[in-house]
Design a protein around this motif. Structure first.
Motif, mmCIF file in Angstrom:
data_model
loop_
_atom_site.group_PDB
_atom_site.id
_atom_site.type_symbol
_atom_site.label_atom_id
_atom_site.label_comp_id
_atom_site.label_asym_id
_atom_site.label_seq_id
_atom_site.Cartn_x
_atom_site.Cartn_y
_atom_site.Cartn_z
ATOM 1 N N SER A 153 27.505 65.017 -25.140
ATOM 2 C CA SER A 153 27.666 65.463 -23.758
ATOM 3 C C SER A 153 26.525 64.973 -22.870
ATOM 4 N N GLU A 173 29.037 66.436 -9.223
ATOM 5 C CA GLU A 173 27.929 66.164 -10.137
ATOM 6 C C GLU A 173 27.017 67.385 -10.269
ATOM 7 N N MET A 189 26.161 71.993 -17.676
ATOM 8 C CA MET A 189 25.355 71.479 -18.781
ATOM 9 C C MET A 189 24.164 72.397 -19.046
ATOM 10 N N GLU A 198 18.302 68.514 -16.808
ATOM 11 C CA GLU A 198 19.532 68.819 -16.084
ATOM 12 C C GLU A 198 19.248 69.703 -14.868
ATOM 13 N N LYS A 227 18.443 61.610 -19.627
ATOM 14 C CA LYS A 227 19.581 62.289 -20.253
ATOM 15 C C LYS A 227 20.020 61.565 -21.523
ATOM 16 N N ASP A 266 26.876 62.408 -19.816
ATOM 17 C CA ASP A 266 26.361 62.745 -18.490
ATOM 18 C C ASP A 266 25.444 61.632 -17.975
ATOM 19 N N SER A 319 28.620 69.654 -12.648
ATOM 20 C CA SER A 319 28.441 69.134 -14.000
ATOM 21 C C SER A 319 27.068 69.513 -14.545
ATOM 22 N N ASP A 376 27.639 59.025 -16.549
ATOM 23 C CA ASP A 376 28.121 59.494 -15.255
ATOM 24 C C ASP A 376 27.084 59.237 -14.164
ATOM 25 N N THR A 377 25.833 59.495 -14.489
ATOM 26 C CA THR A 377 24.762 59.305 -13.508
ATOM 27 C C THR A 377 24.624 57.832 -13.129
#
Length: 218
Positions: free
Chosen positions: A146, A52, A59, A16, A135, A150, A55, A153-154
């Motif tokens: 989570s 992002e 994280m 992250e 991730k 994520d 985020s 999302d990426t």
């Protein structure tokens, strides 16, 4: 928590961190190129990269807490805060993108080309899938929804990157001036959904439940 699980959480946190650094690079290059060339698509992509980055930062904060064994109640508090902040950030991004894109459609302003902007988009086409895979892998190994979320999302950012590249290409190689703001508008549904989704998830997180043994999934 076993030593192996703590080690996997640490690796997830490091990943992250890499994601945060790269997203900040995206923000700097895309916004500089977008404002210099008047590209709504690049600016909107850069605004989303800011979200992002937030985020990734939250994280890191949350995973660091889990790694230090702060307890389920505090983990859930961090989760609620992170999701609430993200929901607000996504909502602000929606308003900004709508304003920027609609203004360009009304004015009929055509953006100029930016090779720096195209360059960072091309790099992201390669980097984002690698980050998403990492991730998701650590999310599976640590049983962390989570991290897996994520990762998704990426990969959605990968879709946005393709959309922005197509918009820029249509403007400069086909002469379709409207393709740039339209490409930016295509990002809006995703960002709006993320604002709603993060807000709903924040509402459903109840840190006090952990105190009575009803731990929620983190």
């Amino acid at each position: 928590m076993s030593d192996e699980q703590a080690n996997q959480i640490r690796k997830g946190r490091h990943l992250e961190t890499v994601s945060l650094i790269y997203n900040l690079l995206e923000v700097g290059v895309s916004l500089a190129a977008g404002f210099a060339t008047g590209s709504s698509a690049l600016i909107s992509w850069g605004i989303d990269s800011i979200v992002e980055s937030n985020s990734a930062a939250f994280m890191i904060w949350r995973l660091h807490g889990e790694e230090k064994g702060i307890g389920q109640r505090n983990v859930l508090k961090r989760k609620k805060i992170a999701l609430s902040v993200l929901s607000v950030a996504f909502a602000i991004a929606v308003l900004f993108i709508l304003y920027e894109s609609i203004s360009k459609v009304v004015s009929g302003e055509t953006s100029s080309i930016s090779w720096w902007g195209i360059g960072i988009l091309m790099v992201s086409l390669v980097v984002n899938p690698i980050l998403a895979w990492g991730k998701y892998r650590f999310g599976m190994e640590t049983d962390s929804p989570s991290l897996k979320y994520d990762a998704i999302d990426t990969m959605i950012c990968e879709y946005q990157t393709i959309v922005v590249l197509l918009g820029i290409g249509l403007v400069h190689w086909q002469g379709w001036w409207w393709a740039d703001p339209v490409a930016a508008l295509l990002i809006v549904p995703y960002v709006a959904w993320e604002a709603f989704h993060a807000g709903r998830d924040a509402w459903n997180v109840h840190p006090e439940d952990a105190a009575v043994g009803n731990d929620a999934s983190a």
